[in-house]
Design a protein around this motif. Structure first.
Motif, PDB file in Angstrom:
ATOM      1  N   HIS A 262       0.874  -1.185   0.000  1.00  0.00           N
ATOM      2  CA  HIS A 262       0.000   0.000   0.000  1.00  0.00           C
ATOM      3  C   HIS A 262       0.907   1.231   0.000  1.00  0.00           C
ATOM      4  CE1 HIS A 262      -2.992   2.964   0.970  1.00  0.00           C
ATOM      5  NE2 HIS A 262      -3.956   2.061   1.061  1.00  0.00           N
ATOM      6  N   PRO A 263       0.657   2.209  -0.888  1.00  0.00           N
ATOM      7  CA  PRO A 263       1.560   3.364  -0.950  1.00  0.00           C
ATOM      8  C   PRO A 263       1.408   4.321   0.238  1.00  0.00           C
ATOM      9  CG  PRO A 263      -0.288   3.693  -2.447  1.00  0.00           C
ATOM     10  CD  PRO A 263      -0.440   2.309  -1.874  1.00  0.00           C
ATOM     11  N   GLY A 264       0.308   4.202   0.965  1.00  0.00           N
ATOM     12  CA  GLY A 264       0.045   5.135   2.052  1.00  0.00           C
ATOM     13  C   GLY A 264      -0.338   6.488   1.499  1.00  0.00           C
ATOM     14  N   PRO A 265      -1.046   7.280   2.259  1.00  0.00           N
ATOM     15  CA  PRO A 265      -1.613   6.962   3.571  1.00  0.00           C
ATOM     16  C   PRO A 265      -2.799   5.999   3.442  1.00  0.00           C
ATOM     17  CG  PRO A 265      -2.234   9.181   2.865  1.00  0.00           C
ATOM     18  CD  PRO A 265      -1.302   8.656   1.828  1.00  0.00           C
ATOM     19  N   MET A 266      -2.929   5.100   4.424  1.00  0.00           N
ATOM     20  CA  MET A 266      -3.967   4.065   4.350  1.00  0.00           C
ATOM     21  C   MET A 266      -5.274   4.533   4.977  1.00  0.00           C
ATOM     22  SD  MET A 266      -2.343   0.482   5.566  1.00  0.00           S
ATOM     23  CE  MET A 266      -0.993   1.084   6.547  1.00  0.00           C
ATOM     24  N   ASN A 267      -6.383   4.118   4.388  1.00  0.00           N
ATOM     25  CA  ASN A 267      -7.677   4.226   5.061  1.00  0.00           C
ATOM     26  C   ASN A 267      -7.957   2.840   5.636  1.00  0.00           C
ATOM     27  OD1 ASN A 267      -8.454   6.935   4.075  1.00  0.00           O
ATOM     28  ND2 ASN A 267      -8.667   5.947   2.083  1.00  0.00           N
ATOM     29  N   ARG A 268      -7.588   2.627   6.878  1.00  0.00           N
ATOM     30  CA  ARG A 268      -7.826   1.312   7.495  1.00  0.00           C
ATOM     31  C   ARG A 268      -9.319   1.074   7.598  1.00  0.00           C
ATOM     32  NH1 ARG A 268      -3.241  -0.776  10.787  1.00  0.00           N
ATOM     33  NH2 ARG A 268      -1.490   0.614  10.374  1.00  0.00           N
ATOM     34  N   GLY A 269      -9.737  -0.115   7.252  1.00  0.00           N
ATOM     35  CA  GLY A 269     -11.166  -0.426   7.312  1.00  0.00           C
ATOM     36  C   GLY A 269     -11.938   0.080   6.107  1.00  0.00           C
ATOM     37  N   VAL A 270     -11.260   0.679   5.131  1.00  0.00           N
ATOM     38  CA  VAL A 270     -11.918   1.075   3.877  1.00  0.00           C
ATOM     39  C   VAL A 270     -11.367   0.229   2.730  1.00  0.00           C
ATOM     40  CG1 VAL A 270     -12.415   2.928   2.237  1.00  0.00           C
ATOM     41  CG2 VAL A 270     -12.351   3.423   4.683  1.00  0.00           C
ATOM     42  N   GLU A 271     -10.048   0.390   2.435  1.00  0.00           N
ATOM     43  CA  GLU A 271      -9.485  -0.460   1.380  1.00  0.00           C
ATOM     44  C   GLU A 271      -8.686  -1.627   1.944  1.00  0.00           C
ATOM     45  OE1 GLU A 271      -8.543   2.971   1.066  1.00  0.00           O
ATOM     46  OE2 GLU A 271      -6.495   2.972   1.834  1.00  0.00           O
ATOM     47  N   ILE A 272      -8.375  -1.565   3.230  1.00  0.00           N
ATOM     48  CA  ILE A 272      -7.572  -2.655   3.811  1.00  0.00           C
ATOM     49  C   ILE A 272      -7.922  -2.830   5.282  1.00  0.00           C
ATOM     50  CG2 ILE A 272      -5.614  -1.127   4.379  1.00  0.00           C
ATOM     51  CD1 ILE A 272      -3.762  -3.529   3.484  1.00  0.00           C
ATOM     52  N   ASP A 273      -7.939  -4.096   5.712  1.00  0.00           N
ATOM     53  CA  ASP A 273      -8.171  -4.410   7.113  1.00  0.00           C
ATOM     54  C   ASP A 273      -6.941  -3.969   7.913  1.00  0.00           C
ATOM     55  OD1 ASP A 273      -9.227  -5.921   9.430  1.00  0.00           O
ATOM     56  OD2 ASP A 273      -7.556  -7.270   8.989  1.00  0.00           O
ATOM     57  N   GLY A 274      -7.175  -3.290   9.031  1.00  0.00           N
ATOM     58  CA  GLY A 274      -6.077  -2.739   9.824  1.00  0.00           C
ATOM     59  C   GLY A 274      -5.105  -3.805  10.306  1.00  0.00           C
ATOM     60  N   GLU A 275      -5.610  -4.942  10.732  1.00  0.00           N
ATOM     61  CA  GLU A 275      -4.731  -6.010  11.246  1.00  0.00           C
ATOM     62  C   GLU A 275      -3.853  -6.594  10.143  1.00  0.00           C
ATOM     63  OE1 GLU A 275      -6.276  -9.364  13.605  1.00  0.00           O
ATOM     64  OE2 GLU A 275      -7.446  -7.805  14.641  1.00  0.00           O
ATOM     65  N   LEU A 276      -4.463  -6.773   8.973  1.00  0.00           N
ATOM     66  CA  LEU A 276      -3.712  -7.331   7.839  1.00  0.00           C
ATOM     67  C   LEU A 276      -2.579  -6.374   7.424  1.00  0.00           C
ATOM     68  CD1 LEU A 276      -3.329  -9.498   5.675  1.00  0.00           C
ATOM     69  CD2 LEU A 276      -5.080  -8.362   4.309  1.00  0.00           C
ATOM     70  N   ALA A 277      -2.868  -5.079   7.492  1.00  0.00           N
ATOM     71  CA  ALA A 277      -1.851  -4.086   7.120  1.00  0.00           C
ATOM     72  C   ALA A 277      -0.613  -4.206   8.014  1.00  0.00           C
ATOM     73  CB  ALA A 277      -2.434  -2.683   7.207  1.00  0.00           C
TER      74      ALA A 277
END
Ligand code: NCD
Length: 320
Positions: A262-277
């Protein structure tokens, strides 16, 4: 030398050998950056100006560190919140800065093509740090280095780029780079976020994550670019996460040793699960940040060599 470019405006202009040259040199800077003393004098005496017309934390700090570690004088010009919006003003800013004799100009701008335009007006080497939906070459190069270090190669891999492809310069630069290096490319996302011309770049298009991820070596997630949308692209964030957000279950359809980027900044819980990240068994997101500094050092080093050679030639021409 295998790297001939005068500016780094996009991946489009680079030959595969130039890409490999950047990655090989960046490997050396990865080693330097892991030492306690990270100083080199490759850019000593040179002036680097970071001109960011769009907000940025990680890319700007990455370029700043890269320049400082190479011994350049680095100045940050934050113009993101000023009223600089019109083409004429962009050129005026470029000419004003040019008169101060910078050697490297790192530019980010919200308009596609703005950085190319600016490069025509200045005497220094220009690096594109992201222009609109067009290109983000150092991001694609740092992604390539991350993939190469993790998979041992950056060719003959199945790579899925997922999410908001339509608004993403990261997707565009990566598609071009990974295509040039000979990979099997897939794009996954809702049809509303899939621009028409992209399939022509040689990628297979999917609107189902499980299908598109089947057998993938690399899963590259994109940020949902809310600021570049004017409504109506997705029904809701929850629905988007349900269908296109990467979680452990969807990832289980990729190869067991697939890496997640993921290039960041991440939207956790939108495009990616926070734990998986944060799951170090798959996620190489922090490696991408580390590779970013090294790749930018390599790019600036190579451009500075070409700049010196060109200036040397000009001096010789005036003498004969
Ligand atoms: C990317 C960008 O700005 O294009 N981020 C970055 O360079 N750190 C991707 C993004 O903003 O989603």
């Amino acid at each position: 030398m295998a790297f001939r470019a005068r500016h780094l405006l996009g991946i489009e202009q680079l030959a595969p050998l130039e890409i490999t040259t950047v990655l090989d040199l960046a490997e050396r800077y990865v080693d330097l950056n892991r030492r306690t003393v990270k100083q080199s004098d490759v850019l000593a005496g040179m002036t680097q100006i970071n001109l960011f017309f769009e907000n940025s934390t990680r890319t700007q700090s990455s370029f700043e560190l890269a320049g400082k570690r190479l011994g350049a004088d680095v100045m940050n010009m934050a113009v993101a919140n000023s009223s600089v919006k019109k083409g004429e003003t962009l050129i005026d800013t470029a000419l004003t800065l040019n008169a101060m004799h910078p050697d490297l100009l790192v530019v980010r701008h919200a308009a596609s093509g703005a950085v190319n335009l600016l490069a025509q007006k200045v005497d220094c080497a220009v690096l594109n740090a992201g222009d609109g939906r067009h290109e983000h070459p150092t991001q694609a190069l740092l992604d390539a280095l991350t993939i190469r270090r993790s998979k041992g190669r950056v060719e003959r891999l199945t790579i899925a780029i997922c999410g908001d492809v339509a608004h993403s310069r990261v997707a565009r630069s990566n598609l071009i780079l990974l295509g040039k290096m000979g990979n099997n490319l897939r794009l996954i996302g809702p049809p509303t976020l899939m621009p028409p011309g992209f399939a022509e770049l040689g990628a297979e298009v999917f609107d189902d994550m499980r299908e598109g991820l089947k057998g993938a070596d690399v899963v590259m997630m994109l940020r949902l670019q809310k600021e570049r949308m004017d409504g109506g692209f997705i029904p809701s964030m929850r629905e988007y996460y349900h269908r296109f957000g990467l979680d452990a279950e969807k990832l289980s359809h990729a190869k067991p040793d697939a890496i997640v980027m993921h290039p960041g900044p991440m939207n956790r819980g939108v495009e990616i699960d926070g734990e998986l990240a944060d799951d170090i068994n798959h996620s190489v997101i922090q490696d991408q940040v580390e590779m970013g500094v090294a790749v930018r050092m390599a790019c600036m080093d190579l451009l500075a060599r070409n700049l010196r050679a060109e200036r040397g030639r000009r001096i010789v021409e005036t003498l004969v």
